[in-house]
Design a protein around this motif. Structure first.
Motif, PDB file in Angstrom:
ATOM      1  N   LEU A 254      39.122  45.290  40.373  1.00  0.00           N
ATOM      2  CA  LEU A 254      39.287  44.009  40.391  1.00  0.00           C
ATOM      3  C   LEU A 254      38.283  43.329  41.388  1.00  0.00           C
ATOM      4  O   LEU A 254      38.134  43.748  42.527  1.00  0.00           O
ATOM      5  CB  LEU A 254      40.759  43.435  40.952  1.00  0.00           C
ATOM      6  N   ARG A 255      37.629  42.389  40.761  1.00  0.00           N
ATOM      7  CA  ARG A 255      36.456  41.873  41.666  1.00  0.00           C
ATOM      8  C   ARG A 255      36.545  40.279  41.957  1.00  0.00           C
ATOM      9  O   ARG A 255      36.882  39.468  40.920  1.00  0.00           O
ATOM     10  CB  ARG A 255      35.076  42.156  41.019  1.00  0.00           C
ATOM     11  N   TRP A 256      36.270  39.990  43.123  1.00  0.00           N
ATOM     12  CA  TRP A 256      36.378  38.494  43.484  1.00  0.00           C
ATOM     13  C   TRP A 256      34.837  37.847  43.832  1.00  0.00           C
ATOM     14  O   TRP A 256      34.523  38.372  44.580  1.00  0.00           O
ATOM     15  CB  TRP A 256      37.405  38.147  44.546  1.00  0.00           C
ATOM     16  N   ASN A 257      34.611  36.960  43.084  1.00  0.00           N
ATOM     17  CA  ASN A 257      33.243  36.295  43.646  1.00  0.00           C
ATOM     18  C   ASN A 257      33.604  35.044  44.199  1.00  0.00           C
ATOM     19  O   ASN A 257      34.028  34.075  43.740  1.00  0.00           O
ATOM     20  CB  ASN A 257      32.295  36.069  42.298  1.00  0.00           C
ATOM     21  N   GLY A 258      33.077  35.017  45.494  1.00  0.00           N
ATOM     22  CA  GLY A 258      33.405  33.777  46.329  1.00  0.00           C
ATOM     23  C   GLY A 258      32.560  32.466  46.103  1.00  0.00           C
ATOM     24  O   GLY A 258      32.839  31.461  46.273  1.00  0.00           O
ATOM     25  N   LEU A 259      31.657  32.626  45.536  1.00  0.00           N
ATOM     26  CA  LEU A 259      30.724  31.792  45.003  1.00  0.00           C
ATOM     27  C   LEU A 259      31.047  31.049  43.834  1.00  0.00           C
ATOM     28  O   LEU A 259      31.000  29.853  43.843  1.00  0.00           O
ATOM     29  CB  LEU A 259      29.066  32.201  44.839  1.00  0.00           C
ATOM     30  N   GLU A 264      37.635  39.017  38.033  1.00  0.00           N
ATOM     31  CA  GLU A 264      37.434  39.831  36.940  1.00  0.00           C
ATOM     32  C   GLU A 264      38.063  41.024  36.925  1.00  0.00           C
ATOM     33  O   GLU A 264      38.113  41.774  38.359  1.00  0.00           O
ATOM     34  CB  GLU A 264      35.862  40.046  36.627  1.00  0.00           C
ATOM     35  N   GLN A 265      38.445  41.691  36.136  1.00  0.00           N
ATOM     36  CA  GLN A 265      39.040  42.955  36.043  1.00  0.00           C
ATOM     37  C   GLN A 265      38.367  43.971  34.917  1.00  0.00           C
ATOM     38  O   GLN A 265      37.988  43.696  33.866  1.00  0.00           O
ATOM     39  CB  GLN A 265      40.518  42.899  35.624  1.00  0.00           C
ATOM     40  N   LEU A 266      38.145  45.230  35.403  1.00  0.00           N
ATOM     41  CA  LEU A 266      37.824  46.370  34.534  1.00  0.00           C
ATOM     42  C   LEU A 266      38.779  47.333  34.475  1.00  0.00           C
ATOM     43  O   LEU A 266      39.151  48.075  35.596  1.00  0.00           O
ATOM     44  CB  LEU A 266      36.531  46.940  35.181  1.00  0.00           C
ATOM     45  N   ASP A 267      39.290  47.383  33.537  1.00  0.00           N
ATOM     46  CA  ASP A 267      40.467  48.462  33.191  1.00  0.00           C
ATOM     47  C   ASP A 267      39.795  49.808  32.952  1.00  0.00           C
ATOM     48  O   ASP A 267      38.894  50.260  32.547  1.00  0.00           O
ATOM     49  CB  ASP A 267      41.442  48.114  31.976  1.00  0.00           C
ATOM     50  N   TRP A 273      33.766  43.975  32.012  1.00  0.00           N
ATOM     51  CA  TRP A 273      34.710  43.381  32.916  1.00  0.00           C
ATOM     52  C   TRP A 273      35.282  41.961  32.069  1.00  0.00           C
ATOM     53  O   TRP A 273      34.514  41.426  31.295  1.00  0.00           O
ATOM     54  CB  TRP A 273      33.952  42.687  34.035  1.00  0.00           C
ATOM     55  N   SER A 274      36.515  41.783  32.446  1.00  0.00           N
ATOM     56  CA  SER A 274      37.076  40.631  31.577  1.00  0.00           C
ATOM     57  C   SER A 274      37.669  39.714  32.855  1.00  0.00           C
ATOM     58  O   SER A 274      38.056  40.179  33.727  1.00  0.00           O
ATOM     59  CB  SER A 274      38.225  41.071  30.930  1.00  0.00           C
ATOM     60  N   GLU A 275      37.371  38.597  32.302  1.00  0.00           N
ATOM     61  CA  GLU A 275      37.755  37.385  33.286  1.00  0.00           C
ATOM     62  C   GLU A 275      39.179  37.019  33.344  1.00  0.00           C
ATOM     63  O   GLU A 275      40.055  36.845  32.231  1.00  0.00           O
ATOM     64  CB  GLU A 275      37.100  36.055  32.822  1.00  0.00           C
ATOM     65  N   ARG A 276      39.739  37.336  34.611  1.00  0.00           N
ATOM     66  CA  ARG A 276      41.394  36.890  34.955  1.00  0.00           C
ATOM     67  C   ARG A 276      41.516  35.684  35.357  1.00  0.00           C
ATOM     68  O   ARG A 276      42.521  35.149  35.195  1.00  0.00           O
ATOM     69  CB  ARG A 276      41.784  37.876  35.718  1.00  0.00           C
ATOM     70  N   TYR A 277      40.444  35.006  35.908  1.00  0.00           N
ATOM     71  CA  TYR A 277      40.994  33.740  36.698  1.00  0.00           C
ATOM     72  C   TYR A 277      39.569  32.907  36.830  1.00  0.00           C
ATOM     73  O   TYR A 277      38.503  33.680  37.259  1.00  0.00           O
ATOM     74  CB  TYR A 277      41.709  33.732  37.773  1.00  0.00           C
TER      75      TYR A 277
END
Length: 344
Positions: A254-259, A264-267, A273-277
């Motif tokens: 799970l990856r957060w981009n603060g900018l 995003e999540q990679l299963d 990667w798929s966008e979760r939010y």
């Protein structure tokens, strides 16, 4: 009723707080405390002080400490003794000196002390934390975090050499200036147990502080004895401005981009990667939410989301990183804590 407000410091962050204070409390008497004589009354303010005694006589209900970090504790301690509720910009201080005493004063006076780690108010970081709590990638086994921006691009209209970030005597350097990461890593993944760090001045920037830090963080062991390991890279030198945190779990990442405000999540087994939010915040958003939270804590006598103890913990991790870099060894944060307690 909150109708007397003091803003301590009028740099870029002080001006932001002054503007937001006027926006949220349009009828309040807002005064500014500056280290230099006031030749004029700043926009959005009702007046200006040049010494702390005048400011205390004003009897503010709340104060925002937005001066350089090396001056935070002195002003905050005197205001807390006078019963003033405090929002102290990050970091709480440039060192551990006087911090436990400030926290004790706030407890005795029953004053709110909120530390300005405003990234916690970003919806995208909150969602990142919530998804990890929901075990969407299973047990997290590694964390990789990086934050960096070229110092000259931060405030291009000013001389970076005179700014707080570049000067040790004002509390500069990446460890203090970019300490948001240390705060939210604790908030999301738990307390940090051990620190191994390398701090250096790698660039040709005219600064007397570290412009780069590489930290290995061992979080407190969980019930089964396993220990999460994280890395944190911080710098003032990269031209590709970056704020990323990636949690690597047993079932994916799970990856957060603060900018961009994207999570995003990679299963496991996937290649994309798929966008979760997604929530693209504006610059004022987290500060506005922070202000609303602060006012709520004062009015309702609530414990703030980011307490003085949180600010102290970040400073103890920073001290551990400094000692590690100097000694070349791994430092246990608990030893720093014990020393702080022994000196109070």
């Amino acid at each position: 009723m909150i109708n007397r407000i003091l803003i301590v410091g009028l740099g870029s962050i002080g001006k932001r707080h002054l503007r937001l204070a006027r926006e949220l409390l349009p009828n309040a008497d807002i005064r500014v405390l500056r280290h230099q004589e006031c030749a004029f009354i700043p926009e959005h303010a009702n007046g200006c002080f040049s010494n702390l005694d005048q400011a205390i006589t004003f009897a503010p209900h709340i104060a925002i400490i937005a001066s350089p970090a090396t001056f935070h504790i002195g002003a905050a301690q005197l205001l807390a003794r006078a019963g003033v509720h405090l929002l102290v910009e990050k970091p709480l201080s440039a060192s551990l000196d006087g911090v436990p005493q400030l926290l004790e004063t706030c407890r005795e006076q029953k004053t709110v002390l909120l530390i300005g780690y405003n990234l916690r108010f970003l919806p995208s970081l909150q969602r990142f934390r919530d998804l990890l709590s929901a075990n969407v990638i299973g047990r997290v086994i590694s964390v990789r975090c990086e934050i960096g921006q070229y110092l000259l691009s931060w405030r291009p209209d000013t001389d970076y050499r005179q700014g707080v970030s570049a000067r040790r005597e004002l509390g500069g350097g990446v460890l203090l200036e970019l300490s948001h990461e240390l705060d939210y890593l604790r908030w999301i993944f738990g307390e940090i147990d051990l620190v191994k760090a390398t701090l250096s001045r790698q660039s040709s920037l005219e600064v007397n502080v570290e412009d780069m830090a590489h930290l290995i963080l061992c979080f407190a062991p969980i019930e089964d004895g396993s220990q999460l390991i994280g890395t944190l890279n911080m710098d003032f030198v990269r031209h590709d401005t970056t704020r990323l945190c990636t949690a690597i779990g047993e079932n994916g990442s799970l990856r957060w981009n603060g900018l961009t405000g994207v999570v995003e999540q990679l299963d496991a087994g996937e290649k994309e990667w798929s966008e979760r939010y997604r929530h693209q915040h504006q610059r004022d958003d987290s500060y506005l939410a922070e202000w609303q939270h602060f006012l709520s804590c004062v009015n309702e006598q609530k414990t703030p989301m980011i307490t003085g103890e949180d600010g102290l913990m970040v400073l103890q991790i920073i001290e551990a990183a400094r000692q590690s870099s100097e000694s070349g060894s791994q430092i246990q944060v608990a030893k720093i804590q014990a020393k702080v307690r022994a000196n109070t």
